[in-house]
Enzyme design. Structure first.
Site, short mmCIF file in Angstrom:
data_model
loop_
_atom_site.label_atom_id
_atom_site.label_comp_id
_atom_site.label_asym_id
_atom_site.label_seq_id
_atom_site.Cartn_x
_atom_site.Cartn_y
_atom_site.Cartn_z
N ASP A 104 46.89 46.44 47.96
CA ASP A 104 46.96 45.69 46.72
C ASP A 104 46.09 44.45 46.91
OD1 ASP A 104 47.95 44.57 44.26
OD2 ASP A 104 49.28 43.33 45.49
N ARG A 105 45.61 43.85 45.83
CA ARG A 105 44.71 42.71 45.98
C ARG A 105 45.46 41.37 45.92
NH1 ARG A 105 40.45 40.91 41.49
NH2 ARG A 105 42.08 39.31 41.24
N ASP A 106 45.94 41.01 44.75
CA ASP A 106 46.51 39.67 44.55
C ASP A 106 47.83 39.52 45.32
OD1 ASP A 106 44.44 38.96 42.77
OD2 ASP A 106 45.47 39.92 41.10
N GLN A 135 44.42 45.18 37.01
CA GLN A 135 43.77 43.98 36.46
C GLN A 135 43.92 43.98 34.95
OE1 GLN A 135 42.70 41.34 38.12
NE2 GLN A 135 43.33 42.28 40.05
N ARG A 178 47.58 52.64 35.84
CA ARG A 178 48.22 51.40 36.29
C ARG A 178 49.37 51.68 37.27
NH1 ARG A 178 48.56 45.96 34.63
NH2 ARG A 178 50.59 45.07 35.04
N LYS A 179 49.37 50.96 38.41
CA LYS A 179 50.52 51.07 39.31
C LYS A 179 51.78 50.66 38.55
CE LYS A 179 48.44 48.25 42.14
NZ LYS A 179 48.13 47.29 43.22
MG MG Z 1 50.04 41.78 44.22
ZN ZN Z 2 44.94 51.94 33.57
#
Ligand code: MG
Ligand code: ZN
Length: 172
Positions: A8-10, A56, A104-105
């Site tokens: 995951d990024r953020d 995002q 989307r997760k």
């Molecule tokens: Mg995150």
């Molecule tokens: Zn999507």
């Protein structure tokens, strides 16, 4: 087949909701968390593909243009390269949070796409995130799961930082 670590990024790679940055909508708001560059390098050297899998929704909501998101990701890759680490691929869901998209997760679709593209065995791979949706996506895809943070209700394992997680993975 290959093995991979899906990140995951953020909140895993970069700061969010810290004292200097709220959300990352521009490259100059991309601050790597401590040890992230080294962690990616450890995983690279141990033979794992390293992928970023990120929701995002700010794109769909109009807070950020997709071109700007790509610039943010260039900055992230560049900053990680400063430590000798390499991100092998990045996938993102740009849709609004409640649009009901397939990617989307917690949906596992983005992990499946990367696994197919890079011939990855998901059972030998890890999904690392800081929220339940990350862990759910990993579980649905069939990876091992690691939560960065305090509670590990759903996740298989839990560590305080990506570096600790990467160190543990590569010592196994
Ligand atoms: Mg995150
Ligand atoms: Zn999507």
């Amino acid at each position: 087949m290959n093995k991979a670590v899906f990140l995951d990024r953020d909140g895993v790679i970069n700061e969010v909701l810290s004292n200097r940055v709220k959300f990352v909508n521009k490259p100059e708001q991309m601050y790597l968390l401590e040890g992230v560059g080294e962690a990616v390098k450890l995983l690279n050297d141990a033979g794992y593909f390293v992928f970023v899998v990120t929701n995002q929704g700010g794109v769909g909501l109009g807070y950020m243009k997709e071109e700007m998101l790509l610039k943010v990701h260039e900055k992230m890759k560049h900053d990680i390269e400063e430590y000798g680490g390499k991100i092998d691929d990045i996938i993102y869901c740009p849709h609004k949070p409640h649009a009901g998209c397939a990617c989307r997760k917690p949906e596992p679709e983005m992990l499946h796409q990367l696994a197919k593209k890079h011939n990855v065995n998901l059972n030998e791979s890890f999904m690392i995130g800081d929220r339940d949706v990350d862990i759910q996506a990993g579980k649905q895809a069939g990876t091992n799961t690691i939560l960065i943070g305090d509670e590990k209700e759903l996740a298989d394992f839990q560590f305080r930082s990506l570096y600790e997680a990467a160190f543990w993975i590569t010592q196994k």
